[in-house]
Design an enzyme around this catalytic site. Structure first.
Site, PDB file in Angstrom:
ATOM      1  N   MET A  44       0.798  -1.225   0.000  1.00  0.00           N
ATOM      2  CA  MET A  44       0.000   0.000   0.000  1.00  0.00           C
ATOM      3  C   MET A  44       0.833   1.278   0.000  1.00  0.00           C
ATOM      4  SD  MET A  44      -1.253   0.612   3.949  1.00  0.00           S
ATOM      5  CE  MET A  44      -1.740   2.288   3.557  1.00  0.00           C
ATOM      6  N   TYR A  45       2.116   1.195   0.343  1.00  0.00           N
ATOM      7  CA  TYR A  45       2.910   2.413   0.440  1.00  0.00           C
ATOM      8  C   TYR A  45       3.026   3.083  -0.920  1.00  0.00           C
ATOM      9  CZ  TYR A  45       4.439   0.776   5.075  1.00  0.00           C
ATOM     10  OH  TYR A  45       4.478   0.345   6.382  1.00  0.00           O
ATOM     11  N   SER A  46       2.503   4.297  -0.995  1.00  0.00           N
ATOM     12  CA  SER A  46       2.467   5.061  -2.252  1.00  0.00           C
ATOM     13  C   SER A  46       1.884   4.223  -3.376  1.00  0.00           C
ATOM     14  CB  SER A  46       3.867   5.571  -2.615  1.00  0.00           C
ATOM     15  OG  SER A  46       4.334   6.489  -1.657  1.00  0.00           O
ATOM     16  N   ASN A  47       0.860   3.445  -3.031  1.00  0.00           N
ATOM     17  CA  ASN A  47       0.122   2.661  -4.023  1.00  0.00           C
ATOM     18  C   ASN A  47       1.053   1.782  -4.865  1.00  0.00           C
ATOM     19  OD1 ASN A  47      -2.251   1.775  -5.259  1.00  0.00           O
ATOM     20  ND2 ASN A  47      -2.118   3.323  -6.878  1.00  0.00           N
ATOM     21  N   GLY A  48       1.983   1.109  -4.198  1.00  0.00           N
ATOM     22  CA  GLY A  48       2.893   0.198  -4.881  1.00  0.00           C
ATOM     23  C   GLY A  48       4.199   0.815  -5.319  1.00  0.00           C
TER      24      GLY A  48
END
Length: 349
Positions: free
Chosen positions: A60-64
């Site tokens: 999920m971090y920065s949407n991948g």
């Protein structure tokens, strides 16, 4: 660098881990404080040059984007088999049904997406990013164990939840012969010590190592109290930080931060070094996750490994702490309601 075992496994990791939530293209997650690829790559290389081999991220971090940046940097700067890559799953990655959670479908889907983004054939430590109260433990745990058998994952880890939930998961894994959680990624620092009540004793008894998130209390332990919100990140997520470090505990928190400053002055060290050195004195702590956004922060984290605190200094750092409620295993109101339904009479803040 002096390497240590990850929990009770045979795998060697650096006692400092890089938390890669800091890295990600700003337009895909955190425009105020995340480091894009051009800025992140030199930091990953500097960490490797310092002997750090443990890197933690999440889908999920920065949407991948964090996984993509970290994967490319490690491929260019490191021997894949010499580094330890940890990532996580559970939070929303897509809108609509099955875009989040720990169902068998989600587990099997998200591991392949993470492998693709990281550019690797296997993940060293695959962690559930908190519990999913909408999926039976048995379904999640068997699916995770199947990933280990398939060779996509080497070890399994969990993150912040209630100790009774984690105890139940460990019991089910043992009972069914499934691959076991070898780590717990929990919220633990001088301003947040509630894990000492139940989770840390449980991990000690079960031989589970802990990987600590927010070891510097979102920067509060790295600077004087009046400068607590002087960084871009602290200014942008202050409301969330207040749920972690309650304003009702301000007197206690300020006293702890002042004590950190006094010990730092005595050692001619930085406050961050002292806060990280304190963690090294605590049982079951394998490594703190350092979200380093600069070379200096990496160097400070490594230097903390050589800072030895006296017993009197440890007691001085711990003395001002006052108990507080901590429901860190619950991440949203829907989950609170789910627990209320399953545990009648339980009152959650």
């Amino acid at each position: 660098m002096r390497y240590i075992k990850l929990g009770t496994t045979g795998m060697d990791v650096s006692p400092i881990a890089i938390g890669a939530m800091t890295y990600g293209e700003p337009d895909r997650g955190h425009p105020v404080w995340s480091k894009g690829e051009a800025d992140a790559r030199p930091l990953v290389k500097h960490a490797l040059d310092a002997g750090i081999n443990f890197f933690d991220t999440a889908n999920m971090y920065s949407n991948g984007s964090s996984e993509e940046i970290l994967g490319r940097a490690l491929k260019d700067f490191a021997d894949r088999d010499a580094v330890v890559i940890a990532t996580k799953l559970r939070h929303p990655m897509r809108v609509g049904p099955n875009g989040r959670g720990l169902s068998r479908k989600a587990v099997m889907t998200e591991v392949d997406h993470s492998l693709r983004r990281l550019g690797t054939d296997y993940i060293d430590l695959y962690q559930i990013h908190r519990n999913d109260h909408g999926t039976p433990w048995e379904e999640t745990l068997e699916a995770l164990s199947d990933l280990v058998k398939a060779g996509k994952v080497r070890y399994l880890g969990a993150s912040s939840m209630h100790a009774w939930e984690f105890a139940k998961a460990l019991h089910l894994q043992k009972q069914n012969g499934w691959a076991r959680f070898v780590t717990m990624q929990d919220h633990y620092n001088l301003l947040a010590r509630e894990e000492e009540r139940e989770m840390i004793p449980l991990c000690l008894d079960e031989g589970v190592g802990t990987v600590v998130w927010s070891p510097l209390a979102r920067g509060r332990l790295a600077r004087a109290w009046d400068d607590a919100r002087s960084t871009a990140r602290s200014q942008s997520d202050g409301a969330y930080a207040d749920t972690l470090y309650s304003p009702e505990q301000e007197a206690s928190n300020r006293a702890i931060v002042d004590a950190v400053g006094q010990v730092a002055d005595a050692h001619r060290a930085s406050r961050a070094q002292v806060a990280l050195a304190w963690l090294r004195h605590q049982p079951v702590v394998t490594a703190p996750l350092v979200g380093a956004g600069s070379v200096r922060q990496i160097d400070e984290a490594v230097a903390s490994l050589d800072l030895e605190l006296t017993g009197d200094e440890v007691r001085a750092l711990q003395a001002p702490y006052t108990p507080r409620h901590d429901w860190q295993g619950v991440s949203d109101e829907a989950e609170m309601e789910a627990i209320r339904e399953r545990v009648p009479g339980m009152a959650l803040a």
